[in-house]
Motif scaffolding. Structure first.
Motif, short mmCIF file in Angstrom:
data_model
loop_
_atom_site.label_atom_id
_atom_site.label_comp_id
_atom_site.label_asym_id
_atom_site.label_seq_id
_atom_site.Cartn_x
_atom_site.Cartn_y
_atom_site.Cartn_z
N SER A 133 0.83 -1.20 0.00
CA SER A 133 0.00 0.00 0.00
C SER A 133 0.87 1.25 0.00
O SER A 133 1.98 1.26 0.54
CB SER A 133 -0.91 -0.01 1.23
N THR A 134 0.39 2.29 -0.62
CA THR A 134 1.01 3.61 -0.53
C THR A 134 -0.11 4.62 -0.34
O THR A 134 -1.21 4.43 -0.87
CB THR A 134 1.78 3.99 -1.82
N HIS A 135 0.14 5.66 0.42
CA HIS A 135 -0.90 6.68 0.63
C HIS A 135 -0.28 8.05 0.47
O HIS A 135 0.22 8.65 1.41
CB HIS A 135 -1.54 6.51 2.02
N MET A 136 -0.31 8.55 -0.76
CA MET A 136 0.20 9.88 -1.06
C MET A 136 -0.86 10.94 -0.79
O MET A 136 -2.04 10.70 -1.02
CB MET A 136 0.66 9.95 -2.51
N GLN A 137 -0.42 12.10 -0.33
CA GLN A 137 -1.30 13.24 -0.12
C GLN A 137 -0.93 14.35 -1.09
O GLN A 137 0.23 14.47 -1.51
CB GLN A 137 -1.17 13.75 1.32
N GLN A 138 -1.91 15.17 -1.45
CA GLN A 138 -1.63 16.31 -2.31
C GLN A 138 -0.72 17.31 -1.58
O GLN A 138 -0.96 17.64 -0.42
CB GLN A 138 -2.91 17.02 -2.71
N GLN A 139 0.31 17.77 -2.27
CA GLN A 139 1.19 18.81 -1.76
C GLN A 139 1.64 19.69 -2.92
O GLN A 139 1.77 19.22 -4.05
CB GLN A 139 2.45 18.21 -1.08
N LYS A 140 1.92 20.94 -2.60
CA LYS A 140 2.32 21.89 -3.64
C LYS A 140 3.60 21.45 -4.33
O LYS A 140 3.75 21.59 -5.55
CB LYS A 140 2.50 23.27 -3.02
#
Length: 480
Positions: A162-169
């Protein structure tokens, strides 16, 4: 030697600029060049050359998977376009790399709850046997958890991570997602797994569009079948796994290596008026993954560089140094074009004034960083003052890497910038079917062109250099 003679010798050494005592003259940008760059910036902000370029590339060619027939059409289209734009020189340089093909892909949970999954094969994945591969799944929350696992628990199974990326600038979570995609399959194969799946390295939780990308396999004989699930499908699989029952998946990937391909970097130049052998290098990569049309990754990057160079070419007076636009081959499967270019041009690295590549979409540039010699920091600050009014802040504490492909020239010693775009939603579309032209805001793209045109022109007009030399920036971390 008598003391008086020693003093005379020391004075003579200083006068002749002995390396131990020489004070190098600072690099500056003349006032007339700053004035011209300001006018160039304003013209570029209202220009649509970049958007017309990427619109034509994605419409007339579309997706450009490295080594495919469309990739070749993309090279031909770009050569013709560069010539039509009136550049002084247009040429190609050969790039050889392994040819990998995608033909079809399918995945499904077989038990305990049969249902299809949206999957895409990863670059350099092996294909499954005819009729597919069916095996139980062993799951890990992170790549580190897989690293710590007993190989006996992995052998003969399909590994899911699993990977859980979050939005970032600045998109910094991609480091984690990319590592899971590239290193995970290699590790799983060494531990005896028969297949590998990951939660896509993306940030679009409501879209059943899996994100492709390359694995770390370098030899066909070492590869196992590897794919990425869309985020909703990964969520579904994880819910089933949490019930604690054995989960079986059938993976059917018709993909694989097919010999070697000879591609091309496409290059265009605006020849310098006074110092034609000194180069400001800008570019993007011409190849793309095949799920979308390669608009933000990286048709936009090639368009930004080409449009910036054309605006400079159309100025009343040519730049002092050459502006070189490079449309790199096969960045997606391992920086093949960038590495070939760096190897071919490393001997001339001192002639590269400054460089960077656009490869993070088409959002507005909001930050500039630089790896230059100390004596050129003032010139960088001059550039910063001209692009600050269009939303770009200069961070003097971070190095500049040159972008993906040009990071290879930076590693050889080229002075480099990083011009960071707003990537808040970039990984919603990165490497998936939604990488299409509608994701590009023409005004944001024009701001990118304005930044590239401004910096490239000012660097070309500078009195002095930015410090390019063999191994000049070794260890600054920007190209690691």
């Amino acid at each position: 030697m008598r003391p008086a003679l020693r003093l005379h010798a020391l004075a003579a050494c200083i006068a002749l600029a002995c390396p131990a005592f020489a004070a190098e003259k600072a690099t500056t940008i003349p006032a007339k060049a700053v004035e011209a760059a300001t006018a160039l910036r304003d013209k570029a902000m209202a220009d649509n050359t970049g958007y017309e370029f990427v619109s034509g590339l994605t419409t007339e060619v579309g997706p450009r998977l490295a080594g495919s027939a469309a990739d070749k059409r993309g090279v031909e289209w770009t050569v013709a376009k560069f010539k039509a734009m009136g550049f002084d020189k247009v040429y190609t340089e050969k790039v050889s790399y392994p040819l990998w093909e995608r033909r079809s892909e399918h995945a499904a949970i077989v038990a305990p709850y049969p249902q299809n999954l949206f999957v895409t094969a990863l670059g350099y994945s092996a294909g499954t046997p005819a009729g597919g591969l069916t095996a139980d799944v062993v799951a890990f929350d992170t790549l580190d958890a897989l690293k710590a696992a007993d190989p006996a628990t992995v052998k003969g199974k399909i590994v899911y991570v699993s990977t859980h990326m979050q939005q970032q600038k600045d998109g910094h979570d991609y480091g984690m997602g990319s590592a899971t995609r590239t290193r995970g399959p290699v590790l799983a194969a060494k531990m005896g797994a028969v297949g590998y799946l990951l939660r896509s390295a993306g940030t679009d939780p409501h879209s059943r569009t899996p994100h492709t990308g390359v694995t770390g396999f370098t030899k066909p004989e070492d590869a196992i079948p590897a794919g990425a699930l869309s985020l909703p499908d990964a969520d579904q699989l994880e819910r089933v796994l949490k019930e604690g029952k054995p989960v079986t998946i059938k993976l059917d990937l018709d993909v694989g290596f097919k010999g070697t391909y000879e591609g091309e970097n496409v290059i265009a130049e605006v020849t310098g008026r006074k110092k034609p052998n000194e180069v400001v290098a800008i570019g993007g990569h011409l190849d793309s993954w095949d799920l979308g049309t390669g608009a933000i990754d990286d048709g936009a990057g090639v368009a930004i560089a080409a449009a910036a160079a054309k605006l400079i070419k159309d100025m009343p007076l040519r730049p002092d140094r050459t502006i070189r636009v490079i449309a790199f081959a096969n960045e997606e499967m391992g920086l093949w074009g960038g590495r070939a270019y760096a190897e071919a041009h490393a001997k001339d690295v001192a002639k590269f004034q400054l460089g960077t590549e656009s490869d993070f979409g088409a959002g507005r540039i909001w930050r500039m960083t630089a790896s230059v010699k100390p004596g050129a920091r003032g010139a960088i600050e001059q550039i910063a003052k001209v692009i600050e009014p269009i939303g770009v802040a200069y961070d003097p504490n971070k190095p500049g890497g040159g972008g993906s492909d040009l990071s290879q020239m930076h590693a050889k010693g080229m002075a480099a910038l990083s011009l960071t775009q707003d990537g808040t939603d970039y990984f919603d579309y990165h490497h998936n079917a939604n990488d299409t032209l509608d994701k590009i805001d023409p005004k944001a793209l024009a701001q990118n062109v304005a930044v590239y045109a401004t910096f490239a022109y000012m660097a070309a007009q500078a009195d002095g250099n930015f410090g390019s030399a063999p191994d000049a920036f070794k260890g600054d971390g920007a190209h690691d």
